[in-house]
Design an enzyme around this catalytic site. Sequence first.
Site, PDB file in Angstrom:
ATOM      1  N   ARG A 206      -5.749  -8.459 -11.539  1.00 27.95           N
ATOM      2  CA  ARG A 206      -6.689  -9.589 -11.797  1.00 27.95           C
ATOM      3  C   ARG A 206      -7.675  -9.327 -12.337  1.00 27.95           C
ATOM      4  O   ARG A 206      -8.370  -8.222 -12.730  1.00 27.95           O
ATOM      5  CB  ARG A 206      -6.782 -10.767 -10.457  1.00 27.95           C
TER       6      ARG A 206
ATOM      7  N   HIS B  74     -15.713  -6.609   4.709  1.00 28.71           N
ATOM      8  CA  HIS B  74     -15.163  -6.540   3.297  1.00 28.71           C
ATOM      9  C   HIS B  74     -15.403  -7.617   1.649  1.00 28.71           C
ATOM     10  O   HIS B  74     -14.714  -7.911   1.375  1.00 28.71           O
ATOM     11  CB  HIS B  74     -13.638  -6.580   3.376  1.00 28.71           C
TER      12      HIS B  74
ATOM     13  N   LYS C  74       0.901  -1.302   0.060  1.00 24.85           N
ATOM     14  CA  LYS C  74      -0.039  -0.091   0.185  1.00 24.85           C
ATOM     15  C   LYS C  74       0.871   1.438  -0.296  1.00 24.85           C
ATOM     16  O   LYS C  74       0.007   2.332  -0.627  1.00 24.85           O
ATOM     17  CB  LYS C  74      -1.054   0.052   1.112  1.00 24.85           C
TER      18      LYS C  74
ATOM     19  N   GLU D 199      -4.053   7.334   6.969  1.00 25.72           N
ATOM     20  CA  GLU D 199      -4.761   8.302   6.388  1.00 25.72           C
ATOM     21  C   GLU D 199      -5.783   8.798   7.119  1.00 25.72           C
ATOM     22  O   GLU D 199      -6.405   8.033   7.866  1.00 25.72           O
ATOM     23  CB  GLU D 199      -5.452   7.554   5.654  1.00 25.72           C
TER      24      GLU D 199
END
Length: 506
Positions: free
Chosen positions: A296, A239, A120, A204
Amino acid sequence: MSVRKFKKVLVANRGEIAVRIMQGLKEMGIGTVAVYSEVDRTALHVLSADEAVFIGPAPASESYLVIEKIISAAIETGADAIHPGYGFLSENGLFAEEVEKAGLVFIGPTSESMAVMGDKLSSRRKMRASGVPVVPGTDEAVTDPEEAIRIADSIGYPVLLKATAGGGGKGMRVVNESSEMASALRQTMGEAGASFGNDACFVEKFITNPKHIEVQVLGDGQGKAIHVFERECSVQRRHQKVIEECPSPSLSNKLRQEICDAAVKTAESINYRGAGTVEFILAPDGGFYFLEMNTRLQVEHPVTEMVTGTDLVRAMVLIAQGEGLCYQQEEISLRGWSMEFRLYAEDASKNFSPSIGKILALTVPQGLGVRLDSGIYEGFDVPIHYDPMLAKLIVWAETRDMCIARSKRVLEEMVLHGPVHNLPFHRWALNQESFADGTYTTNFVDECFDPHNFMPELDEGQAEAVIAAVSLFEATRRGTRPQGSQIKECGSAWALSARMSMTHNK
Ligand code: MV4
């Protein structure tokens, strides 16, 4: 770049995605090779393939995840290339390298692209440098709580601590005020170290009530990329996406253009090759920020195919053959609306725990604008060892309202008996106001869905009838139907339906 046409491709996956990829390969005149574990001997992807290679015991760590077994299977069968699907080895850079070292083609991006996007912090830095908007925060790992507090003070609370190596919502923690920082940082670093073997974390700004918008891209690996518009995936639980749609009901044409341009910039900045998805979060004020790139083919790719009239599997294969992009940006446009409903074998009333067992009955709805990407069939025993997603129902119509109306029809018509599943969830979701008007956010399921309020409880008489019917059906199938259990003409709908299903299954 020289063109190398494939004669045969091994699909290193199982379930609906392996079936979908083989459909694409067959239409291109390419031979198909399946791999399968002990419990997948009779799985649909094996029945769909020209050839199939046994690769070991049920646990994926001993079969679908073993690089050497997959590569040997490809060499043994004379395959030219490997398509990894999603999950399993699809984002494993070492696998991509080993495939190429063996002289085979990996149908996907380079291991370098996977490495940049798999971390990340490195992807944030890369995107900031390329002019793609990222969430306000740091580009360096933070270990000192005092420093984390200084950063949080400057961007404003609440903030989100994220593990650099995290993904799928793992390794994230919201911090609402400075007093929570020290323990939150210690816990997030501890979890990240234990789960990912890398404890690096960064700070963040926490975007509250966001929407999840992602853009499909195709890159030629030579610096040219196009977008295939966006999908909205805000209906998710822990998620895990449950419903996706294309296009997003939340974007103006201007914002759509900006987000899609940012995604193309993302793909071009890393010379991306193949199909990929750039994920953004959309804040309630219309600001959008890069989150991550998935290197992907994704589960929800069909909604894009339905609305743009593209074949993303074919596009991936052509790129891997060295033929470049089969679409020009100007040829890609939106027509109508599409929604995907993921069918999971799970029990909402038992905290969404996976449900397994034989598929006893499956009625696939049909008609204009209906597609089922399925990994199951009547009689298949759903194993416990893998993802509980059984199939995806994909619906297309001319407008969003018409797509909702058609989806209601299709979800009513679909019949699935065996494992407990989430068709009732989808029927519920379509009737919610915030879904109908498109204002739902990633909090939709948590805020609105209470399994106990809508799961129809069977009364005792109904439950007995169902159990009796299922055991009679099973006994008939095994040819051990007890004497005297024949159903006589008695005029009841239960008896009629039981007899029809027995005749049907002889
Ligand atoms: C966020 C966020 C809010 N603010 N980052 C969740 C998984 C991972 N891909 C990133 N995620 C989020 N990152 C900031 N700065 C909210 C989420 C998030 C989320 C994102 C997309 C789809 C669903 C989600 C559900 C909860 C949280």
